[in-house]
Design an enzyme around this catalytic site. Sequence first.
Site, PDB file in Angstrom:
ATOM      1  N   VAL A 182      14.911-105.655   8.899  1.00 47.32           N
ATOM      2  CA  VAL A 182      15.331-106.985   8.449  1.00 47.32           C
ATOM      3  C   VAL A 182      16.853-107.050   8.284  1.00 47.32           C
ATOM      4  CG1 VAL A 182      15.206-108.642   6.543  1.00 47.32           C
ATOM      5  CG2 VAL A 182      13.125-107.495   7.334  1.00 47.32           C
ATOM      6  N   GLY A 202      20.774-102.300   2.795  1.00 46.01           N
ATOM      7  CA  GLY A 202      19.613-101.997   3.641  1.00 46.01           C
ATOM      8  C   GLY A 202      19.848-102.444   5.068  1.00 46.01           C
ATOM      9  N   LYS A 214      -4.075-109.338  -0.840  1.00 45.88           N
ATOM     10  CA  LYS A 214      -3.385-108.072  -0.568  1.00 45.88           C
ATOM     11  C   LYS A 214      -4.399-106.955  -0.741  1.00 45.88           C
ATOM     12  CE  LYS A 214       0.891-106.606   0.253  1.00 45.88           C
ATOM     13  NZ  LYS A 214       1.941-107.244   1.048  1.00 45.88           N
ATOM     14  N   GLY A 258      17.883-101.783   7.760  1.00 47.01           N
ATOM     15  CA  GLY A 258      16.657-101.522   8.514  1.00 47.01           C
ATOM     16  C   GLY A 258      16.299-102.687   9.412  1.00 47.01           C
TER      17      GLY A 258
HETATM   18  P1  NAD Z   1      12.905-100.978   6.789  1.00 47.04           P
HETATM   19  O1  NAD Z   1      12.187 -99.782   6.309  1.00 47.04           O
HETATM   20  O2  NAD Z   1      13.027-101.219   8.259  1.00 47.04           O
HETATM   21  O3  NAD Z   1      14.404-100.974   6.228  1.00 47.04           O
HETATM   22  C1  NAD Z   1      14.727-100.711   4.899  1.00 47.04           C
HETATM   23  C2  NAD Z   1      16.095-100.038   4.888  1.00 47.04           C
HETATM   24  O4  NAD Z   1      16.547 -99.939   3.543  1.00 47.04           O
HETATM   25  C3  NAD Z   1      16.085 -98.627   5.469  1.00 47.04           C
HETATM   26  O5  NAD Z   1      17.130 -98.491   6.422  1.00 47.04           O
HETATM   27  C4  NAD Z   1      16.315 -97.741   4.238  1.00 47.04           C
HETATM   28  O6  NAD Z   1      17.004 -96.527   4.545  1.00 47.04           O
HETATM   29  C5  NAD Z   1      17.133 -98.665   3.370  1.00 47.04           C
HETATM   30  N1  NAD Z   1      17.133 -98.354   1.942  1.00 47.04           N
HETATM   31  C6  NAD Z   1      16.141 -97.892   1.154  1.00 47.04           C
HETATM   32  N2  NAD Z   1      16.555 -97.745  -0.105  1.00 47.04           N
HETATM   33  C7  NAD Z   1      17.846 -98.134  -0.140  1.00 47.04           C
HETATM   34  C8  NAD Z   1      18.834 -98.206  -1.160  1.00 47.04           C
HETATM   35  N3  NAD Z   1      18.577 -97.848  -2.420  1.00 47.04           N
HETATM   36  N4  NAD Z   1      20.057 -98.669  -0.842  1.00 47.04           N
HETATM   37  C9  NAD Z   1      20.370 -99.015   0.445  1.00 47.04           C
HETATM   38  N5  NAD Z   1      19.469 -98.953   1.448  1.00 47.04           N
HETATM   39  C10 NAD Z   1      18.232 -98.518   1.166  1.00 47.04           C
HETATM   40  O7  NAD Z   1      12.228-102.206   6.042  1.00 47.04           O
HETATM   41  P2  NAD Z   1      12.322-103.752   6.420  1.00 47.04           P
HETATM   42  O8  NAD Z   1      11.135-104.137   7.197  1.00 47.04           O
HETATM   43  O9  NAD Z   1      13.680-104.035   6.938  1.00 47.04           O
HETATM   44  O10 NAD Z   1      12.143-104.434   4.968  1.00 47.04           O
HETATM   45  C11 NAD Z   1      13.239-104.526   4.058  1.00 47.04           C
HETATM   46  C12 NAD Z   1      12.798-105.314   2.830  1.00 47.04           C
HETATM   47  O11 NAD Z   1      12.378-106.607   3.228  1.00 47.04           O
HETATM   48  C13 NAD Z   1      11.612-104.709   2.064  1.00 47.04           C
HETATM   49  O12 NAD Z   1      11.761-104.991   0.692  1.00 47.04           O
HETATM   50  C14 NAD Z   1      10.422-105.483   2.597  1.00 47.04           C
HETATM   51  O13 NAD Z   1       9.356-105.516   1.660  1.00 47.04           O
HETATM   52  C15 NAD Z   1      11.034-106.857   2.771  1.00 47.04           C
HETATM   53  N6  NAD Z   1      10.358-107.704   3.732  1.00 47.04           N
HETATM   54  C16 NAD Z   1      10.227-107.307   5.020  1.00 47.04           C
HETATM   55  C17 NAD Z   1       9.603-108.163   5.935  1.00 47.04           C
HETATM   56  C18 NAD Z   1       9.488-107.791   7.394  1.00 47.04           C
HETATM   57  O14 NAD Z   1       9.151-108.678   8.197  1.00 47.04           O
HETATM   58  N7  NAD Z   1       9.732-106.559   7.786  1.00 47.04           N
HETATM   59  C19 NAD Z   1       9.101-109.412   5.518  1.00 47.04           C
HETATM   60  C20 NAD Z   1       9.266-109.806   4.188  1.00 47.04           C
HETATM   61  C21 NAD Z   1       9.897-108.937   3.300  1.00 47.04           C
END
Ligand code: NAD
Length: 354
Positions: free
Chosen positions: A187, A183, A81, A185
Amino acid sequence: MTAFWTEPDFDDHELVQLVRDHESGLTAIIAVHSSHLGPGAGGTRFWHYAEPKDAMRDALRLSRGMSYKNAMAGLPMGGGKAVILADADKTKSDGLLDAFGDAVDALGGKYVTAEDVGISEADMVRVSQRTAHVSGLPVDGEDAAGGDPGPFTAMGIYHGIKAAVQHKLKRDTLEGVHIALQGAGSVGSGVARLAAKEGARMTIADIDAGRAEQLAEELGGEAVSADAVQGIACDVFSPNALGAILDDEGIARLDCAIVAGGANNQLARAHHGEQVAARGILYAPDYVINAGGIISVTLEYLCRTKGNPCDINEVRKRIAQIPGRLEQIWQESDRTGVSPDQVSDRMAQKLIGR
Ligand code: NAD
């Protein structure tokens, strides 16, 4: 910065490098935890840290997490990382990304980078002009591995939730299963769409309330406030936003049979896994269930650099193995009484020769 090898999160990391470039203002830490299974792979985080020690802690913890994630996903990659220490305004320049790319290149392939928080696909394209040791680059066409990892991560989580429902509730489909999703977003929305298509009842929350409402409307579910979602009575609580939500208070609030979602580092501290298990709640270790994205970007990298197969079916085949891996963890946990997170950590440690 104190000597990194005295940090509590130092775990015999193979390489911890401080990178400074005066011209661009770059300060970064690159950490490779283990290269037992292959080059240390994991994204670059661009973040403003209050203290340099916080950046070091992130680099050490996240690189170890990548060792475990890659090993449990069956990928020929170790764990690494990078963190770039941004200024308070998070100023990013081409010069800074170029200097970072040079630093990655100087490691000669010991570390393979990708996107993480604060780093976009366009940033990685820029970095890739200075080094070939980059994954997560855009790909042509829908039939190739790589590109946005979000949908692949969501697919793995959907399969993982189904496995958890089968293990804990003895139900073969998500028809009528109530999922409270934190969340909405990249994922979370992907998980929600796949689960709703199978008839799951969705309760959705996001700090962006409009986003949750829109998704709930699309799927015929219900939107609730971000404060409420963790305490909703449901079958599955699926965290897909922040880490560290499973602390003393967060665990006490849970009113579900299963916790299964994609957020990284859901357990605030190592002992919280036992607390979840003690409440009779089945936990899907985060780095196992959320490996779909890393599977996709790694296959894209191995295809580009080593000529390995990179068609989408290979990605799907490997993502389809996630439920089996989870089932193995839960069975071992049921047999031994050791909580699933610890069973998983031990399996991963064995795979990386620790
Ligand atoms: P993203 O930024 O697209 O979505 C995150 C969402 O969570 C956003 O809509 C945000 O407004 C919301 N959010 C933030 N704080 C919040 C809270 N307290 N309560 C409710 N909603 C809240 O991110 P993502 O890519 O969807 O990733 C989500 C999680 O999954 C993260 O922890 C990330 O590290 C993990 N992750 C993502 C991937 C990937 O492929 N994108 C892979 C492995 C792990």
